[in-house]
Design a protein around this motif. Structure first.
Motif, short mmCIF file in Angstrom:
data_model
loop_
_atom_site.label_atom_id
_atom_site.label_comp_id
_atom_site.label_asym_id
_atom_site.label_seq_id
_atom_site.Cartn_x
_atom_site.Cartn_y
_atom_site.Cartn_z
N ALA A 149 0.83 -1.20 0.00
CA ALA A 149 0.00 0.00 0.00
C ALA A 149 0.86 1.26 0.00
O ALA A 149 2.05 1.21 0.31
CB ALA A 149 -0.91 -0.01 1.22
N ARG A 150 0.24 2.38 -0.36
CA ARG A 150 0.90 3.68 -0.31
C ARG A 150 0.22 4.57 0.72
O ARG A 150 -0.98 4.44 0.97
CB ARG A 150 0.86 4.36 -1.68
N ARG A 151 1.00 5.50 1.28
CA ARG A 151 0.47 6.46 2.23
C ARG A 151 1.00 7.86 1.91
O ARG A 151 2.13 8.01 1.44
CB ARG A 151 0.90 6.09 3.65
N LEU A 152 0.17 8.86 2.19
CA LEU A 152 0.61 10.25 2.07
C LEU A 152 1.42 10.62 3.30
O LEU A 152 1.01 10.36 4.44
CB LEU A 152 -0.60 11.18 1.95
N CYS A 153 2.59 11.20 3.07
CA CYS A 153 3.50 11.52 4.18
C CYS A 153 4.13 12.90 3.99
O CYS A 153 4.34 13.35 2.86
CB CYS A 153 4.63 10.50 4.29
N ALA A 154 4.46 13.52 5.08
CA ALA A 154 5.19 14.80 5.06
C ALA A 154 6.01 14.90 6.34
O ALA A 154 5.77 14.20 7.32
CB ALA A 154 4.22 15.96 4.95
N SER A 155 6.97 15.80 6.33
CA SER A 155 7.82 15.97 7.50
C SER A 155 7.12 16.88 8.52
O SER A 155 6.28 17.72 8.16
CB SER A 155 9.16 16.59 7.10
N PRO A 156 7.47 16.77 9.80
CA PRO A 156 6.92 17.69 10.80
C PRO A 156 7.23 19.14 10.47
O PRO A 156 6.39 20.03 10.70
CB PRO A 156 7.63 17.25 12.09
N GLY A 157 8.42 19.41 9.89
CA GLY A 157 8.77 20.78 9.53
C GLY A 157 7.86 21.35 8.46
O GLY A 157 7.45 22.51 8.52
N TYR A 158 7.54 20.52 7.45
CA TYR A 158 6.63 20.98 6.39
C TYR A 158 5.26 21.28 6.98
O TYR A 158 4.65 22.33 6.67
CB TYR A 158 6.50 19.93 5.30
N LEU A 159 4.75 20.41 7.83
CA LEU A 159 3.42 20.60 8.40
C LEU A 159 3.39 21.83 9.30
O LEU A 159 2.38 22.55 9.36
CB LEU A 159 3.01 19.34 9.17
N ALA A 160 4.49 22.11 9.98
CA ALA A 160 4.55 23.31 10.83
C ALA A 160 4.49 24.57 9.99
O ALA A 160 3.89 25.58 10.39
CB ALA A 160 5.82 23.28 11.67
N ALA A 161 5.10 24.52 8.80
CA ALA A 161 5.15 25.70 7.93
C ALA A 161 3.89 25.87 7.09
O ALA A 161 3.49 27.00 6.80
CB ALA A 161 6.37 25.62 7.03
N HIS A 162 3.27 24.77 6.67
CA HIS A 162 2.15 24.85 5.71
C HIS A 162 0.83 24.35 6.26
O HIS A 162 -0.19 24.42 5.56
CB HIS A 162 2.51 24.04 4.46
N GLY A 163 0.83 23.83 7.45
CA GLY A 163 -0.41 23.32 8.03
C GLY A 163 -0.63 21.86 7.68
O GLY A 163 -0.03 21.32 6.74
N THR A 164 -1.49 21.21 8.47
CA THR A 164 -1.78 19.79 8.26
C THR A 164 -3.12 19.63 7.56
O THR A 164 -4.13 20.14 8.06
CB THR A 164 -1.81 19.04 9.61
N PRO A 165 -3.17 18.96 6.42
CA PRO A 165 -4.46 18.74 5.74
C PRO A 165 -5.36 17.85 6.59
O PRO A 165 -4.92 16.81 7.09
CB PRO A 165 -4.06 18.07 4.43
N ARG A 166 -6.62 18.26 6.75
CA ARG A 166 -7.57 17.49 7.57
C ARG A 166 -8.49 16.64 6.70
O ARG A 166 -9.06 15.66 7.19
CB ARG A 166 -8.40 18.44 8.43
N THR A 167 -8.68 17.03 5.44
CA THR A 167 -9.50 16.27 4.50
C THR A 167 -8.72 16.11 3.20
O THR A 167 -7.74 16.84 2.95
CB THR A 167 -10.83 16.98 4.21
N VAL A 168 -9.17 15.21 2.37
CA VAL A 168 -8.53 15.00 1.07
C VAL A 168 -8.58 16.28 0.25
O VAL A 168 -7.63 16.63 -0.46
CB VAL A 168 -9.19 13.82 0.32
#
Length: 316
Positions: free
Chosen positions: A161-180
């Motif tokens: 399977a595949r999963r969507l992933c990002a670094s904690p630094g990216y999420l801190a700078a751009h926000g965390t997506p809550r929906t698709v």
């Protein structure tokens, strides 16, 4: 026609009789006699002196027989060699495979196979490009996805399977997506099989902001860990990074295409023993347990976090 006549001529000489030669060949005596006459006529020489009681080779007939006999011996030897190849794996095995799969798994499995069958030699190319096994003379092309060419045979090895992933630094700078749908506002790291316009989420058409494209899953993972964007990566390659906190899995409800790895080869008909034996050996030793490869002969498990990329496939 010439080879058939040479076989008939050789059998007549060795049997010292048209009658016995005809019986051994399952032919009529008149047919054998006529074929020898036509052979002499075509060559413009007399090969045999015939009497009512025996046959005798002419000088040129002796020379012709010596050459024909050697040809028949070579032919018989070639047949025997082919049959031996079908009985015991031997000869050159040519394989292509995705880079990570080759580095982390194929080398060990092939090495164990060659230890068991020392008459096998191998040429291996690790590549992200599409390989046509017929056009390039490859025995087995290990690739992502089923072959599109109906003349090729695909044997499924495994899927991931595949999963969507990002670094904690990216999420801190751009926000965390809550929906698709939130993905439309995020930076995308894409692999070649992904659409350049939409996120690779099944059942959704969410536009993406492509900031990076690459043809290697390890490269995409490293870029994601460095904060370049969000990537849809195979679960196996993200296991350690997620556990250590270097990557964060996002939107578990998002369904990304499942990656399937296939062994592709031209045909099952008259398949060389070396190919059949290695395919069986590969399937028998491809055991994935908890993200690790458990090899044959009691070998130690090997981390296979980067086994497969369900997107990397350059179409011809």
């Amino acid at each position: 026609m010439g080879l058939d006549d040479a076989l008939i001529f050789t059998r007549v000489v060795e049997c010292h009789s048209f009658t016995q030669a005809a019986q051994s060949l399952g032919m009529q005596k008149s047919t054998v006699s006529r074929r020898i006459a036509l052979l002499e006529e075509r060559l413009g020489v007399r090969l045999l002196n015939r009497t009512t009681r025996k046959l005798r080779l002419t000088e040129v007939g002796q020379a012709y027989y010596d050459r024909c006999r050697q040809i028949m011996l070579d032919f018989a030897e070639a047949e025997q060699a082919v049959m031996q190849l079908q009985q015991e794996p031997s000869g050159l095995l040519r394989i292509t495979a995705p880079i990570e799969f080759g580095q982390l798994l194929l080398g060990r499995v092939l090495g164990e196979f060659m230890r068991q069958y020392p008459q096998i030699t191998a040429e291996v190319e690790l590549t992200s490009r599409y390989v046509d096994p017929v056009e390039e003379g490859v025995d087995i092309a290990i690739m992502v996805g089923q072959p599109q060419d109906s003349t090729l045979i695909g044997r499924k090895l495994f899927e991931t399977a595949r999963r969507l992933c990002a670094s904690p630094g990216y999420l801190a700078a751009h926000g965390t997506p809550r929906t698709v749908q939130d993905l439309a506002n995020h930076r995308a790291i894409l692999l070649p099989h992904d659409s350049p316009r939409y996120w690779p989420v099944q059942g959704e058409s969410v536009p993406c902001q492509r900031v990076l494209s690459c043809n290697n899953i390890t490269f995409a993972r490293e870029a994601a860990m460095a904060g370049a964007g969000i990537a849809g990566l195979p679960l196996l390659i993200t296991e350690q990074a997620v556990r250590s906190g270097r990557l964060v899995e996002l939107l578990p409800e998002a369904r990304l295409p499942v990656g399937e790895l296939y062994a592709v080869y031209p045909s099952r008909r008259f398949q060389a023993m070396k190919v059949k034996a290695f395919l069986d050996f590969l399937m028998g030793n491809l055991r994935i347990e908890g993200g690790h490869y458990a090899g044959a002969h009691g070998s130690a498990p090997v981390n296979i976090a980067a086994l497969i990329d369900p997107s990397v496939r350059e179409l011809p």
